[in-house]
Design a protein around this motif. Sequence first.
Motif, PDB file in Angstrom:
ATOM      1  N   GLN A 120       0.842  -1.101  -0.127  1.00 45.44           N
ATOM      2  CA  GLN A 120       0.140   0.018  -0.028  1.00 45.44           C
ATOM      3  C   GLN A 120       1.009   1.077  -0.044  1.00 45.44           C
ATOM      4  OE1 GLN A 120      -2.465   0.370   3.439  1.00 45.44           O
ATOM      5  NE2 GLN A 120      -4.145   0.576   2.320  1.00 45.44           N
ATOM      6  N   CYS A 121       0.652   2.157  -0.873  1.00 50.40           N
ATOM      7  CA  CYS A 121       1.487   3.257  -0.970  1.00 50.40           C
ATOM      8  C   CYS A 121       1.538   4.081   0.330  1.00 50.40           C
ATOM      9  CB  CYS A 121       1.045   4.299  -2.123  1.00 50.40           C
ATOM     10  SG  CYS A 121       2.135   5.858  -2.082  1.00 50.40           S
ATOM     11  N   ALA A 122       2.950   4.384   0.978  1.00 58.73           N
ATOM     12  CA  ALA A 122       3.199   5.099   2.131  1.00 58.73           C
ATOM     13  C   ALA A 122       2.142   6.516   2.011  1.00 58.73           C
ATOM     14  CB  ALA A 122       4.428   5.267   2.517  1.00 58.73           C
ATOM     15  N   ALA A 123       2.196   7.274   0.821  1.00 57.53           N
ATOM     16  CA  ALA A 123       1.788   8.488   0.669  1.00 57.53           C
ATOM     17  C   ALA A 123       0.399   8.735   0.481  1.00 57.53           C
ATOM     18  CB  ALA A 123       2.480   9.193  -0.431  1.00 57.53           C
ATOM     19  N   CYS A 124      -0.118   7.594  -0.292  1.00 54.28           N
ATOM     20  CA  CYS A 124      -1.862   7.981  -0.646  1.00 54.28           C
ATOM     21  C   CYS A 124      -2.537   6.812  -0.246  1.00 54.28           C
ATOM     22  CB  CYS A 124      -1.943   8.369  -2.095  1.00 54.28           C
ATOM     23  SG  CYS A 124      -1.519   6.985  -3.208  1.00 54.28           S
ATOM     24  N   ASP A 125      -2.017   5.833   0.033  1.00 58.81           N
ATOM     25  CA  ASP A 125      -2.818   4.322   0.647  1.00 58.81           C
ATOM     26  C   ASP A 125      -3.109   3.506  -0.731  1.00 58.81           C
ATOM     27  OD1 ASP A 125      -2.274   4.937   3.168  1.00 58.81           O
ATOM     28  OD2 ASP A 125      -4.366   5.908   3.556  1.00 58.81           O
TER      29      ASP A 125
ATOM     30  N   LEU B 157       4.964   2.526  -2.648  1.00 61.30           N
ATOM     31  CA  LEU B 157       5.332   3.809  -2.909  1.00 61.30           C
ATOM     32  C   LEU B 157       4.811   3.994  -4.424  1.00 61.30           C
ATOM     33  CD1 LEU B 157       6.155   7.034  -2.359  1.00 61.30           C
ATOM     34  CD2 LEU B 157       8.467   6.154  -3.076  1.00 61.30           C
ATOM     35  N   CYS B 158       3.551   4.619  -4.565  1.00 55.79           N
ATOM     36  CA  CYS B 158       3.126   4.320  -6.064  1.00 55.79           C
ATOM     37  C   CYS B 158       3.749   5.284  -7.105  1.00 55.79           C
ATOM     38  CB  CYS B 158       1.580   4.581  -5.954  1.00 55.79           C
ATOM     39  SG  CYS B 158       1.061   6.173  -5.900  1.00 55.79           S
ATOM     40  N   ALA B 159       3.679   5.263  -8.218  1.00 59.83           N
ATOM     41  CA  ALA B 159       4.185   5.893  -9.285  1.00 59.83           C
ATOM     42  C   ALA B 159       3.595   7.319  -9.455  1.00 59.83           C
ATOM     43  CB  ALA B 159       4.204   4.890 -10.684  1.00 59.83           C
ATOM     44  N   ARG B 160       2.416   7.461  -8.978  1.00 62.75           N
ATOM     45  CA  ARG B 160       1.800   8.828  -9.064  1.00 62.75           C
ATOM     46  C   ARG B 160       2.262   9.580  -8.033  1.00 62.75           C
ATOM     47  NH1 ARG B 160      -4.827   9.114  -9.267  1.00 62.75           N
ATOM     48  NH2 ARG B 160      -4.171   9.614  -7.136  1.00 62.75           N
ATOM     49  N   CYS B 161       2.537   9.019  -6.809  1.00 60.21           N
ATOM     50  CA  CYS B 161       3.035   9.993  -5.707  1.00 60.21           C
ATOM     51  C   CYS B 161       4.650  10.200  -5.945  1.00 60.21           C
ATOM     52  CB  CYS B 161       2.872   9.193  -4.474  1.00 60.21           C
ATOM     53  SG  CYS B 161       1.137   9.218  -3.698  1.00 60.21           S
ATOM     54  N   PHE B 162       5.208   9.091  -6.553  1.00 60.83           N
ATOM     55  CA  PHE B 162       6.677   9.430  -6.738  1.00 60.83           C
ATOM     56  C   PHE B 162       7.180   8.614  -7.979  1.00 60.83           C
ATOM     57  CE2 PHE B 162      11.318   8.862  -6.071  1.00 60.83           C
ATOM     58  CZ  PHE B 162      11.751  10.187  -5.509  1.00 60.83           C
TER      59      PHE B 162
HETATM   60 ZN   LIG Z   1       0.583   6.957  -3.861  1.00 60.51          ZN
END
Ligand SMILES: [Zn+2]
Length: 207
Positions: free
Chosen positions: A13-18, A24-29
């Motif tokens: 699960q992405c640490a920034a947006c869940d 860490l998803c490609a949209r957040c980073f």
């Molecule tokens: Zn994310």
Amino acid sequence: MLERILEFVFPAQCAACDAAGSGLCARCFPARDPVSRTLPTLRVRALGRYEGALRDAILALKNGRRDVARELGRRLGPLAPGGAQLVPVPTSARRLRERGMDGVRAIAEEIAAREPATCVAAALVQLGDAAQQGRSREERLHARGRFRLARALPHATGEIVLVDDVVTTGATLEDCAATLRGAGYAVARALAVAVAETDVGAPLPKQ
Ligand SMILES: [Zn+2]
């Protein structure tokens, strides 16, 4: 197999947006050029500056998130020199008890699982609180010699590369490097997830 068990026990699960799918998803980073930081005796390469989604990821890592360690290792892997012997900067025994995971070691192991590199886990250990007694708070914060070599590195030809999560002053990495050099090992490079400052002129991460 182990990877599948881990995915089941700790679904990513992405640490920034869940968002589900990775730590860490490609949209957040999104994928981007690495940044560099030059310390007195070490050259550090990192995914970016310590801010935004990368900061979220490091905080999650410190809280024991293996899915985040896997994703950060996946992204850092290509920055490791071929055949590197990765030496993770160790966490304290107290923190390991509290969190149940050494996040930096988990990242180094992930890199070693993916790239032509080995992880020399537990080569360095942090000296316990007992060794710090008698030092003032100021001395403890700035003291060199907070680490010791706990096991010899294998006689491999691969370059020794330190691994850490976030580099602020660089004192910790330099301390680890000095410990290794004191035992006769050459080390000139480090990988980190993030750096607080980049070299002047180095490409800044796009936001
Ligand atoms: Zn994310």
